[in-house]
Design a protein around this motif. Structure first.
Motif, PDB file in Angstrom:
ATOM      1  N   THR A   1      -7.305   1.140   0.970  1.00 35.32           N
ATOM      2  CA  THR A   1      -6.552   0.790  -0.230  1.00 35.32           C
ATOM      3  C   THR A   1      -7.433   0.901  -1.467  1.00 35.32           C
ATOM      4  O   THR A   1      -6.989   1.352  -2.532  1.00 35.32           O
ATOM      5  CB  THR A   1      -5.980  -0.627  -0.095  1.00 35.32           C
ATOM      6  OG1 THR A   1      -5.275  -0.733   1.138  1.00 35.32           O
ATOM      7  CG2 THR A   1      -5.029  -0.946  -1.228  1.00 35.32           C
ATOM      8  N   LEU A   2      -8.691   0.526  -1.332  1.00 37.41           N
ATOM      9  CA  LEU A   2      -9.601   0.620  -2.472  1.00 37.41           C
ATOM     10  C   LEU A   2      -9.839   2.070  -2.891  1.00 37.41           C
ATOM     11  O   LEU A   2     -10.072   2.348  -4.069  1.00 37.41           O
ATOM     12  CB  LEU A   2     -10.942  -0.059  -2.131  1.00 37.41           C
ATOM     13  CG  LEU A   2     -10.910  -1.589  -2.060  1.00 37.41           C
ATOM     14  CD1 LEU A   2     -12.260  -2.130  -1.595  1.00 37.41           C
ATOM     15  CD2 LEU A   2     -10.539  -2.189  -3.425  1.00 37.41           C
TER      16      LEU A   2
ATOM     17  N   LEU B   1      -1.713  -1.980  -5.824  1.00 34.03           N
ATOM     18  CA  LEU B   1      -2.738  -1.617  -4.855  1.00 34.03           C
ATOM     19  C   LEU B   1      -3.833  -2.682  -4.774  1.00 34.03           C
ATOM     20  O   LEU B   1      -4.359  -2.970  -3.689  1.00 34.03           O
ATOM     21  CB  LEU B   1      -3.342  -0.261  -5.227  1.00 34.03           C
ATOM     22  CG  LEU B   1      -2.404   0.933  -5.083  1.00 34.03           C
ATOM     23  CD1 LEU B   1      -3.019   2.183  -5.716  1.00 34.03           C
ATOM     24  CD2 LEU B   1      -2.089   1.201  -3.610  1.00 34.03           C
ATOM     25  N   THR B   2      -4.187  -3.260  -5.895  1.00 31.18           N
ATOM     26  CA  THR B   2      -5.202  -4.320  -5.891  1.00 31.18           C
ATOM     27  C   THR B   2      -4.722  -5.523  -5.087  1.00 31.18           C
ATOM     28  O   THR B   2      -5.480  -6.108  -4.294  1.00 31.18           O
ATOM     29  CB  THR B   2      -5.542  -4.745  -7.336  1.00 31.18           C
ATOM     30  OG1 THR B   2      -6.025  -3.610  -8.061  1.00 31.18           O
ATOM     31  CG2 THR B   2      -6.603  -5.838  -7.341  1.00 31.18           C
TER      32      THR B   2
ATOM     33  N   THR C   1      -1.744   0.229 -10.073  1.00 32.50           N
ATOM     34  CA  THR C   1      -3.081  -0.289  -9.803  1.00 32.50           C
ATOM     35  C   THR C   1      -3.004  -1.761  -9.416  1.00 32.50           C
ATOM     36  O   THR C   1      -3.683  -2.217  -8.495  1.00 32.50           O
ATOM     37  CB  THR C   1      -3.978  -0.119 -11.041  1.00 32.50           C
ATOM     38  OG1 THR C   1      -4.045   1.273 -11.368  1.00 32.50           O
ATOM     39  CG2 THR C   1      -5.377  -0.641 -10.780  1.00 32.50           C
ATOM     40  N   GLN C   2      -2.155  -2.490 -10.101  1.00 35.48           N
ATOM     41  CA  GLN C   2      -1.969  -3.912  -9.774  1.00 35.48           C
ATOM     42  C   GLN C   2      -1.408  -4.075  -8.365  1.00 35.48           C
ATOM     43  O   GLN C   2      -1.855  -4.947  -7.605  1.00 35.48           O
ATOM     44  CB  GLN C   2      -1.031  -4.553 -10.805  1.00 35.48           C
ATOM     45  CG  GLN C   2      -0.840  -6.049 -10.622  1.00 35.48           C
ATOM     46  CD  GLN C   2       0.067  -6.644 -11.686  1.00 35.48           C
ATOM     47  OE1 GLN C   2       0.320  -6.024 -12.719  1.00 35.48           O
ATOM     48  NE2 GLN C   2       0.572  -7.833 -11.439  1.00 35.48           N
TER      49      GLN C   2
ATOM     50  N   TYR D   1       0.838  -1.204   0.000  1.00 28.54           N
ATOM     51  CA  TYR D   1       0.000   0.000   0.000  1.00 28.54           C
ATOM     52  C   TYR D   1       0.875   1.258   0.000  1.00 28.54           C
ATOM     53  O   TYR D   1       0.680   2.170  -0.813  1.00 28.54           O
ATOM     54  CB  TYR D   1      -0.935   0.035   1.204  1.00 28.54           C
ATOM     55  CG  TYR D   1      -1.667   1.355   1.279  1.00 28.54           C
ATOM     56  CD1 TYR D   1      -2.809   1.574   0.527  1.00 28.54           C
ATOM     57  CD2 TYR D   1      -1.171   2.415   2.050  1.00 28.54           C
ATOM     58  CE1 TYR D   1      -3.460   2.807   0.543  1.00 28.54           C
ATOM     59  CE2 TYR D   1      -1.808   3.636   2.068  1.00 28.54           C
ATOM     60  CZ  TYR D   1      -2.949   3.832   1.316  1.00 28.54           C
ATOM     61  OH  TYR D   1      -3.577   5.052   1.318  1.00 28.54           O
TER      62      TYR D   1
ATOM     63  N   SER E   1      -7.541   4.328  -2.959  1.00 31.02           N
ATOM     64  CA  SER E   1      -6.412   4.617  -3.852  1.00 31.02           C
ATOM     65  C   SER E   1      -6.580   3.931  -5.197  1.00 31.02           C
ATOM     66  O   SER E   1      -6.231   4.497  -6.249  1.00 31.02           O
ATOM     67  CB  SER E   1      -5.101   4.166  -3.192  1.00 31.02           C
ATOM     68  OG  SER E   1      -4.799   4.975  -2.074  1.00 31.02           O
ATOM     69  N   VAL E   2      -7.127   2.710  -5.208  1.00 30.49           N
ATOM     70  CA  VAL E   2      -7.406   2.023  -6.479  1.00 30.49           C
ATOM     71  C   VAL E   2      -8.376   2.868  -7.311  1.00 30.49           C
ATOM     72  O   VAL E   2      -8.203   3.051  -8.531  1.00 30.49           O
ATOM     73  CB  VAL E   2      -7.984   0.623  -6.217  1.00 30.49           C
ATOM     74  CG1 VAL E   2      -8.465  -0.008  -7.529  1.00 30.49           C
ATOM     75  CG2 VAL E   2      -6.948  -0.280  -5.555  1.00 30.49           C
TER      76      VAL E   2
END
Length: 890
Positions: free
Chosen positions: A663-664, A644-645, A641-642, A625, A666-667
């Protein structure tokens, strides 16, 4: 004033604020007043701090005669009238205050004031030289007094400064805002001060290093010279304390932190520093450089890139770089006869003119106000100065013992002890050995428990609280507070009153000695672990309290503790304890963000991931993160993005819904950056659901703001406004001031996009005021940009340009210019910059770039909104579309 003993001395020699009030009735208010005065590094002059052998009336009259500002605090009582007097001491103090600036504070009361006090207050209210205000309680008094003293000093500073155009004047509060304010006067260094100033004033000299052994007074000299040269550096003189910085790689961060440039991880900090200082006439004072000499190249690069920058360094060793000028600082001069004759034969007149003797006498008076140099004790005092080689810190440590040891007894003990003490440092220069031996001599005069506690204090980096000391220094039944008091009285530990608590520090030389004792005794590792475990507990408490009404209080505390927090993270990283290292960093997420330290956190997490060690799912999720979310602002690519996912999936796997939801967010922001608003909305709805399920209101408020942004990008403005208003209502209920500034700002944009410029203006102004009161410069920049759009819409090109230029300047000087601006102002400024009013806009922009933060905010806001902002009471702007806030029931 005459007829009283003028030799009674105030507790120290700084700018003095005399505090007048009844004693027992207003004891809490007196304590609050003292805190306010000391926060501004002034000296409170108070009856209870005085020399008891003197009659009370003589004491306060003498103190008044030596004071610079009069503060009167009044409650219900008039005070005692002595049998031989016609007025109370309270009224007598006011009568004798003469032409001093007077700040008067009257406590609100439900009862009846004594008649004679009412008469006095009536007279005060008609006194044109006195300013008076009412206050509700001791806490309110602290804020009022601190603000009024700062204003008074700023006005007097400005009145004495060279003339300048008001709109282009550097802010007074910033000129020496980072400078420590010593509690004592610099003694015996007049020639050195003058010589160092002359050196720095030479046009070809841009880097001067003051060298000398520890304890010689290099820091103290640099502070005085920096203060004296403030007028030569209109853009500021900044003091950077490098004593807590153990890694040369962190020197840039320390300088940036001092200048308010944030390490947000979105670009190299050194580059941000160059942009922040470009075109500014600044003096940097870099203190205690000897332990980070490998960072000397940073200094040369800054000097090369910034022709207006000058640097003054203090160090035990030269930097050895091009352009460096050495200023060697030696010991204080002793009477000429020393070395040729026995100390007892030195004349009284010669001793009185000696800087070494003068320093010893002054510091002795700090602990024994009636101490004087006399023909009877002069030989012993001169002998003490000779035994200590005129080293200032050694003299101060010895003087701290004058309450218990006469000069004659002290000299006998020094003569007996100093030659026997080596402290394991026989390879050091002679005068450095003198200081170390004096430190050890001072510790030998302590009890076993006090000596043990002093050694343990060496594990702290920077300052520490009583609670922190108790966590590492409290053996069963130990009275830590009493022992700390002994160490303070011995000048081995220094004490400072902060608004919430008392704070302590030790000098770098004393800390070195203490760490050596711990290491030689095999205790260092255990004490460092105890230190780290304590700050892990501090971080856990902060995690619970940083997003509510205690936000400001906890931010202030964590700023005080920042070096210890860094040391804690370093402790766990160095030992490969990845779980604790990541959990500790995560619990302080809001502090790292608000304080502008996310770049450091990113560096720690990248180091952890690069170790290729086996990590638990939670530890890996946290590390991913921080590396992904922070790097996103600099380089928003698909790979992030990968990252963070994966982080969100790991948080879900281990059952941490708050972390998963954060975290989502930020995604979703990464999706918004790529124009994928619908996908972002879907992710944010999941995040919002998780936050609500975890009852995490701060996260819920941030998710709502992000949903509003997604709605704006989809041209669904009413939905956006609804989301922003929901967020604002949550932040107000939580008393989350930072969250409120963000929500207010976005409410304003939604109103403006919907065509309601009046409502937008009101909310932009409210957000800007709250950012100002929080000291949140990123919020200030956003607020100025928003009001730029209002001015542009009104067709006022000059005002729009000034606000635009001020916002750019704030961003450059704080290192926040790389972050994607959650602002839409360029849609309004673009037509001005390319239209017939472009010249007016450009002129305004140039003027705005020279405004300081406070001046810019004052320009942006109407006069009616110049006061303190409180959106959590009944001062929320009537134009804001929110229901009244319920009263706090706690």
């Amino acid at each position: 004033m005459t007829g009283f003993p003028s030799a009674i001395r105030t507790p120290d020699q700084k700018l003095r604020v005399f505090i007048s009030s009844t004693l027992k009735e207003l004891a809490p208010e007196r304590k609050s007043a003292r805190i306010a005065v000391e926060r501004l590094h002034l000296a409170p002059v108070m009856f209870e701090l005085g020399a008891r052998p003197h009659p009370p009336r003589d004491l306060y009259r003498a103190y008044l005669d030596q004071s610079n500002i009069f503060v009167g605090i009044y409650g219900d009582r008039y005070g005692w009238v002595a049998p031989t007097e016609t007025v109370s001491g309270l009224e007598d103090e006011f009568n004798l205050s003469g032409s001093l600036p007077k700040l008067i504070y009257i406590r609100e009361t439900d009862g009846e004031r004594e008649p004679r006090l009412n008469d006095l207050l009536d007279r005060i209210r008609t006194d044109d030289t006195a300013s008076f205000k009412y206050f509700a309680d001791a806490d309110a008094l602290t804020g009022l007094l601190e603000a009024d003293l700062a204003t008074l000093l700023a006005e007097r500073f400005a009145a004495s400064a060279r003339p300048a155009e008001p709109e282009h004047t550097a802010e007074v509060e910033d000129a020496l805002g980072t400078f420590p304010s010593p509690v004592t006067e610099l003694i015996g260094r007049e020639r050195e001060v003058a010589s160092l100033k002359r050196t720095l004033e030479r046009e070809e000299v841009r880097l001067v290093t003051v060298t000398g052994p520890g304890g010689m007074g290099k820091t103290r000299l640099a502070i005085d010279v920096g203060e004296d040269l403030a007028a030569e550096y209109p853009d500021g003189v900044y003091f950077v304390d490098l004593a807590p910085v153990l890694d040369p790689a962190n020197v840039v961060t320390a300088i940036a932190q001092t200048l308010g440039v944030r390490n947000t991880g979105d670009g190299p900090v050194e580059g941000k520093l160059v942009i922040a200082l470009r075109g500014r006439r600044v003096l940097l004072v870099l203190d205690n450089f000897e332990q980070v000499l490998a960072a000397a190249a940073v200094v040369t690069r800054l000097l090369s890139a910034l022709p207006e920058l000058n640097v003054l360094v203090t160090s035990r060793a030269l930097l050895r770089v091009n352009g460096e000028h050495n200023f060697e600082l030696g010991p204080l001069a002793q009477p000429d006869a020393v070395g040729d004759e026995r100390p007892e034969t030195v004349s009284f007149a010669a001793a009185r003119t000696s800087p070494a003797v003068a320093l010893f006498v002054e510091r002795s008076r700090a602990v024994r106000p009636d101490f004087e140099l006399t023909p009877a004790n002069v030989g012993a005092v001169v002998g003490i100065c000779a035994a200590l080689d005129g080293v200032p810190l050694a003299l101060e440590l010895a003087a701290a013992r004058i309450r218990l040891l006469s000069p004659e007894l002290m000299l006998a003990r020094l003569d007996r002890r100093l030659p026997l003490l080596s402290g394991g440092a026989s390879d050091l220069p002679a005068r450095q050995q003198t200081l170390r031996r004096t430190i050890e001599w001072s510790t030998q005069l302590l009890g076993d428990e006090e000596r043990k506690l002093l050694n343990r204090l060496g594990v702290f980096v920077g300052g520490f609280t009583l609670e922190a000391v108790e966590s590492i220094g409290a053996d069963d039944g130990a009275d830590v507070l009493t022992m700390l008091g002994v160490l303070v009285d011995s000048s081995l530990v220094r004490q400072e009153e902060r608004p919430q608590q008392t704070y302590f520090t030790i000098l770098a030389t004393v800390r070195e000695y203490a760490l050596e004792q711990l290491e030689s005794g095999g205790e260092l590792e255990d004490l460092r672990r105890a230190h780290a475990e304590y700050y892990v507990r501090v971080a856990a408490n902060a995690d619970r309290l940083l997003d509510g009404k205690h936000q400001v209080e906890w931010m202030s505390r964590l700023v005080d503790d920042r070096e210890n927090l860094r040391a804690t993270e370093r402790f766990y990283l160095d030992r490969g304890d990845w779980e604790t290292a990541t959990a500790f960093a995560w619990s302080l997420y809001l502090y790292w963000w608000i304080g502008g330290h996310l770049g450091e956190v990113r560096g720690w997490m990248e180091e952890l991931l690069a170790a290729d060690a086996e990590l638990s799912p939670a530890a890996r999720a946290r590390a991913l993160y921080f590396t992904g979310a922070i790097r996103f602002w600099q380089d928003p690519v698909d790979g992030i993005t990968q990252t963070l996912t994966e982080s969100a999936e790991l948080f879900a796997q281990v059952g941490l819904p708050k972390a998963e939801a954060l975290t989502l967010v930020s995604v979703a922001l990464a999706a918004l950056e790529k124009g994928e608003a619908e996908e972002a909305e879907s992710v944010l709805e999941t995040s919002l659901h998780l936050f609500r399920g975890a009852n995490y209101r701060w996260g819920e408020a941030m998710a709502l703001v992000s949903l509003g942004l997604a709605a704006i990008l989809r041209q669904k403005l009413p939905r956006a406004l609804n989301r922003f208003e929901e967020s604002l209502a949550l932040t107000l209920r939580q008393k989350d001031k930072l969250g409120a500034t963000i929500a207010l700002h976005h409410c304003g944009w939604a109103h403006l996009l919907l065509g309601d410029a009046d409502a937008a203006t009101t909310q932009f102004e409210d957000s800007l005021m709250l950012s100002r009161d929080l000291g949140h410069k990123e919020g200030v920049a956003y607020g100025l940009e928003a009001l730029t759009a209002i001015a542009a819409q009104d067709g006022d090109a000059v005002r729009a340009g000034r606000l635009f230029g001020a916002a750019l300047s704030v961003r450059e000087q704080t290192g926040l210019y790389n972050a994607p601006s959650i602002s839409f102002h360029r849609a309004w400024t673009g037509p001005l910059q390319s239209g017939p009013l472009a010249a007016d806009f450009e002129r305004g922009e140039k003027e705005g770039r020279h405004l300081g933060v406070r001046a810019a905010v004052a320009y942006a806001l109407p006069p009616a909104k110049g006061g303190a902002m409180d959106v959590f009471g009944d001062r929320l702007s009537p134009a804001s579309p929110l229901p009244p806030m319920p009263k706090d029931t706690e």
